[in-house]
Design a protein around this motif. Structure first.
Motif, PDB file in Angstrom:
ATOM      1  N   PHE A  93      72.731  40.888 110.767  1.00 42.96           N
ATOM      2  CA  PHE A  93      71.432  40.278 111.013  1.00 42.96           C
ATOM      3  C   PHE A  93      71.504  39.321 112.196  1.00 42.96           C
ATOM      4  CE2 PHE A  93      68.250  36.960 110.573  1.00 42.96           C
ATOM      5  CZ  PHE A  93      67.100  37.706 110.401  1.00 42.96           C
ATOM      6  N   PHE A  94      70.510  39.409 113.079  1.00 44.32           N
ATOM      7  CA  PHE A  94      70.402  38.475 114.190  1.00 44.32           C
ATOM      8  C   PHE A  94      68.940  38.213 114.448  1.00 44.32           C
ATOM      9  CE2 PHE A  94      69.551  37.590 118.633  1.00 44.32           C
ATOM     10  CZ  PHE A  94      70.315  36.451 118.820  1.00 44.32           C
ATOM     11  N   HIS A  95      68.610  36.973 114.681  1.00 38.67           N
ATOM     12  CA  HIS A  95      67.296  36.585 115.177  1.00 38.67           C
ATOM     13  C   HIS A  95      67.525  35.399 116.100  1.00 38.67           C
ATOM     14  CE1 HIS A  95      63.202  35.181 115.509  1.00 38.67           C
ATOM     15  NE2 HIS A  95      62.826  36.357 115.025  1.00 38.67           N
ATOM     16  N   PRO A  96      66.957  35.424 117.304  1.00 33.97           N
ATOM     17  CA  PRO A  96      67.258  34.368 118.278  1.00 33.97           C
ATOM     18  C   PRO A  96      66.829  32.964 117.835  1.00 33.97           C
ATOM     19  CG  PRO A  96      65.496  35.799 119.083  1.00 33.97           C
ATOM     20  CD  PRO A  96      66.049  36.439 117.850  1.00 33.97           C
ATOM     21  N   LEU A  97      65.874  32.859 116.934  1.00 32.18           N
ATOM     22  CA  LEU A  97      65.442  31.537 116.480  1.00 32.18           C
ATOM     23  C   LEU A  97      66.270  30.992 115.320  1.00 32.18           C
ATOM     24  CD1 LEU A  97      61.536  31.705 116.496  1.00 32.18           C
ATOM     25  CD2 LEU A  97      63.036  30.540 118.109  1.00 32.18           C
ATOM     26  N   LEU A  98      67.005  31.838 114.642  1.00 35.19           N
ATOM     27  CA  LEU A  98      67.715  31.397 113.450  1.00 35.19           C
ATOM     28  C   LEU A  98      68.794  30.392 113.829  1.00 35.19           C
ATOM     29  CD1 LEU A  98      67.783  31.730 110.420  1.00 35.19           C
ATOM     30  CD2 LEU A  98      69.498  33.505 110.722  1.00 35.19           C
ATOM     31  N   ASN A  99      68.602  29.167 113.353  1.00 35.33           N
ATOM     32  CA  ASN A  99      69.487  28.065 113.655  1.00 35.33           C
ATOM     33  C   ASN A  99      69.240  26.988 112.612  1.00 35.33           C
ATOM     34  OD1 ASN A  99      71.317  26.422 114.967  1.00 35.33           O
ATOM     35  ND2 ASN A  99      70.356  26.600 116.958  1.00 35.33           N
ATOM     36  N   ASP A 100      69.859  25.852 112.757  1.00 32.68           N
ATOM     37  CA  ASP A 100      69.616  24.730 111.859  1.00 32.68           C
ATOM     38  C   ASP A 100      68.116  24.416 111.871  1.00 32.68           C
ATOM     39  OD1 ASP A 100      69.267  22.139 110.763  1.00 32.68           O
ATOM     40  OD2 ASP A 100      71.324  21.605 111.279  1.00 32.68           O
ATOM     41  N   SER A 101      67.522  24.363 110.682  1.00 35.85           N
ATOM     42  CA  SER A 101      66.070  24.173 110.594  1.00 35.85           C
ATOM     43  C   SER A 101      65.611  22.868 111.246  1.00 35.85           C
ATOM     44  CB  SER A 101      65.610  24.211 109.132  1.00 35.85           C
ATOM     45  OG  SER A 101      66.184  23.135 108.408  1.00 35.85           O
ATOM     46  N   LYS A 102      66.477  21.867 111.304  1.00 35.73           N
ATOM     47  CA  LYS A 102      66.106  20.593 111.927  1.00 35.73           C
ATOM     48  C   LYS A 102      65.989  20.722 113.446  1.00 35.73           C
ATOM     49  CE  LYS A 102      68.303  18.068 108.201  1.00 35.73           C
ATOM     50  NZ  LYS A 102      68.713  19.252 107.444  1.00 35.73           N
ATOM     51  N   GLN A 103      66.523  21.800 114.007  1.00 33.23           N
ATOM     52  CA  GLN A 103      66.425  22.041 115.442  1.00 33.23           C
ATOM     53  C   GLN A 103      65.228  22.925 115.799  1.00 33.23           C
ATOM     54  OE1 GLN A 103      70.168  23.459 116.970  1.00 33.23           O
ATOM     55  NE2 GLN A 103      71.306  21.772 116.069  1.00 33.23           N
ATOM     56  N   LEU A 104      64.456  23.327 114.782  1.00 32.96           N
ATOM     57  CA  LEU A 104      63.304  24.203 114.999  1.00 32.96           C
ATOM     58  C   LEU A 104      62.009  23.430 114.800  1.00 32.96           C
ATOM     59  CD1 LEU A 104      64.499  27.299 112.930  1.00 32.96           C
ATOM     60  CD2 LEU A 104      64.672  26.972 115.402  1.00 32.96           C
ATOM     61  N   SER A 105      60.985  23.876 115.462  1.00 33.59           N
ATOM     62  CA  SER A 105      59.663  23.297 115.227  1.00 33.59           C
ATOM     63  C   SER A 105      59.120  23.817 113.896  1.00 33.59           C
ATOM     64  CB  SER A 105      58.703  23.693 116.352  1.00 33.59           C
ATOM     65  OG  SER A 105      58.403  25.081 116.273  1.00 33.59           O
ATOM     66  N   GLU A 106      58.114  23.162 113.378  1.00 34.09           N
ATOM     67  CA  GLU A 106      57.492  23.619 112.132  1.00 34.09           C
ATOM     68  C   GLU A 106      56.966  25.047 112.294  1.00 34.09           C
ATOM     69  OE1 GLU A 106      54.049  22.244 108.934  1.00 34.09           O
ATOM     70  OE2 GLU A 106      54.272  21.151 110.814  1.00 34.09           O
ATOM     71  N   LYS A 107      56.349  25.324 113.431  1.00 30.98           N
ATOM     72  CA  LYS A 107      55.830  26.669 113.691  1.00 30.98           C
ATOM     73  C   LYS A 107      56.948  27.711 113.683  1.00 30.98           C
ATOM     74  CE  LYS A 107      53.138  29.301 117.025  1.00 30.98           C
ATOM     75  NZ  LYS A 107      52.431  29.290 118.299  1.00 30.98           N
ATOM     76  N   GLN A 108      58.090  27.390 114.288  1.00 33.18           N
ATOM     77  CA  GLN A 108      59.217  28.323 114.302  1.00 33.18           C
ATOM     78  C   GLN A 108      59.761  28.553 112.895  1.00 33.18           C
ATOM     79  OE1 GLN A 108      61.528  26.070 117.153  1.00 33.18           O
ATOM     80  NE2 GLN A 108      61.314  27.698 118.678  1.00 33.18           N
ATOM     81  N   ARG A 109      59.879  27.474 112.103  1.00 33.18           N
ATOM     82  CA  ARG A 109      60.368  27.622 110.724  1.00 33.18           C
ATOM     83  C   ARG A 109      59.445  28.536 109.928  1.00 33.18           C
ATOM     84  NH1 ARG A 109      61.209  22.103 111.330  1.00 33.18           N
ATOM     85  NH2 ARG A 109      59.416  21.605 110.031  1.00 33.18           N
ATOM     86  N   TYR A 110      58.142  28.316 110.039  1.00 34.71           N
ATOM     87  CA  TYR A 110      57.200  29.150 109.290  1.00 34.71           C
ATOM     88  C   TYR A 110      57.188  30.592 109.780  1.00 34.71           C
ATOM     89  CZ  TYR A 110      55.318  25.413 106.436  1.00 34.71           C
ATOM     90  OH  TYR A 110      55.181  24.405 105.515  1.00 34.71           O
ATOM     91  N   SER A 111      57.447  30.810 111.065  1.00 38.26           N
ATOM     92  CA  SER A 111      57.482  32.195 111.565  1.00 38.26           C
ATOM     93  C   SER A 111      58.732  32.933 111.087  1.00 38.26           C
ATOM     94  CB  SER A 111      57.393  32.221 113.093  1.00 38.26           C
ATOM     95  OG  SER A 111      58.586  31.755 113.689  1.00 38.26           O
ATOM     96  N   LEU A 112      59.817  32.205 110.821  1.00 37.52           N
ATOM     97  CA  LEU A 112      61.051  32.836 110.350  1.00 37.52           C
ATOM     98  C   LEU A 112      61.003  33.205 108.875  1.00 37.52           C
ATOM     99  CD1 LEU A 112      63.837  30.805 112.155  1.00 37.52           C
ATOM    100  CD2 LEU A 112      63.463  33.268 112.293  1.00 37.52           C
ATOM    101  N   ARG A 113      60.218  32.501 108.099  1.00 37.85           N
ATOM    102  CA  ARG A 113      60.219  32.736 106.652  1.00 37.85           C
ATOM    103  C   ARG A 113      59.970  34.192 106.275  1.00 37.85           C
ATOM    104  NH1 ARG A 113      56.805  29.812 101.802  1.00 37.85           N
ATOM    105  NH2 ARG A 113      57.477  31.295 100.206  1.00 37.85           N
TER     106      ARG A 113
END
Length: 121
Positions: free
Chosen positions: A39-59
């Motif tokens: 599995f790979f996704h370019p946004l997947l990282n520590d959630s504290k390093q992501l914006s709220e919008k990015q976290r919700y898009s990854l869910r």
């Protein structure tokens, strides 16, 4: 960027982390996720390093692509009874208990954890 796998073997690695521990009131949540080895996704990282919008898009992506995932919740009353650190551990245990099978390895985001019998972390 997060490593795709901590140890490159065929065992199921389960990543587990909590959220809500810094709140003054309310529940603490934890998620346990087993992703495919490739599995790979370019946004997947520590959630504290992501914006709220990015976290919700990854869910929905994580939920759809994961081999297994679970959510654990400890409510405010339980937190008051056992303290926030133990409540964080309990939320992680509950998330792991929601998985359809036991993983062979746990990757815990943190430096302390109450072990689960038979699963190294």
């Amino acid at each position: 960027m997060l490593l795709a796998r901590y140890i490159d073997d065929d065992l199921h690695e389960c990543g587990c982390d909590e959220a809500g521990r810094g709140c003054l009131a309310g529940p603490v949540y934890a998620a346990a996720v087993i992703l495919p080895a490739d599995f790979f996704h370019p946004l997947l990282n520590d959630s504290k390093q992501l914006s709220e919008k990015q976290r919700y898009s990854l869910r929905p992506i994580i939920e759809a692509e994961a081999i297994a995932w679970g959510i654990g919740i400890v409510n405010a009353q339980e937190i008051d009874e056992i303290n926030i650190l133990r409540a964080s551990f309990l939320a992680m245990h509950r998330a792991i208990d929601q998985l359809p099978f036991r993983p062979e390895r746990l990757l815990i985001d943190g430096n302390r954890f109450d072990p689960i019998e038979g699963i190294p972390h």
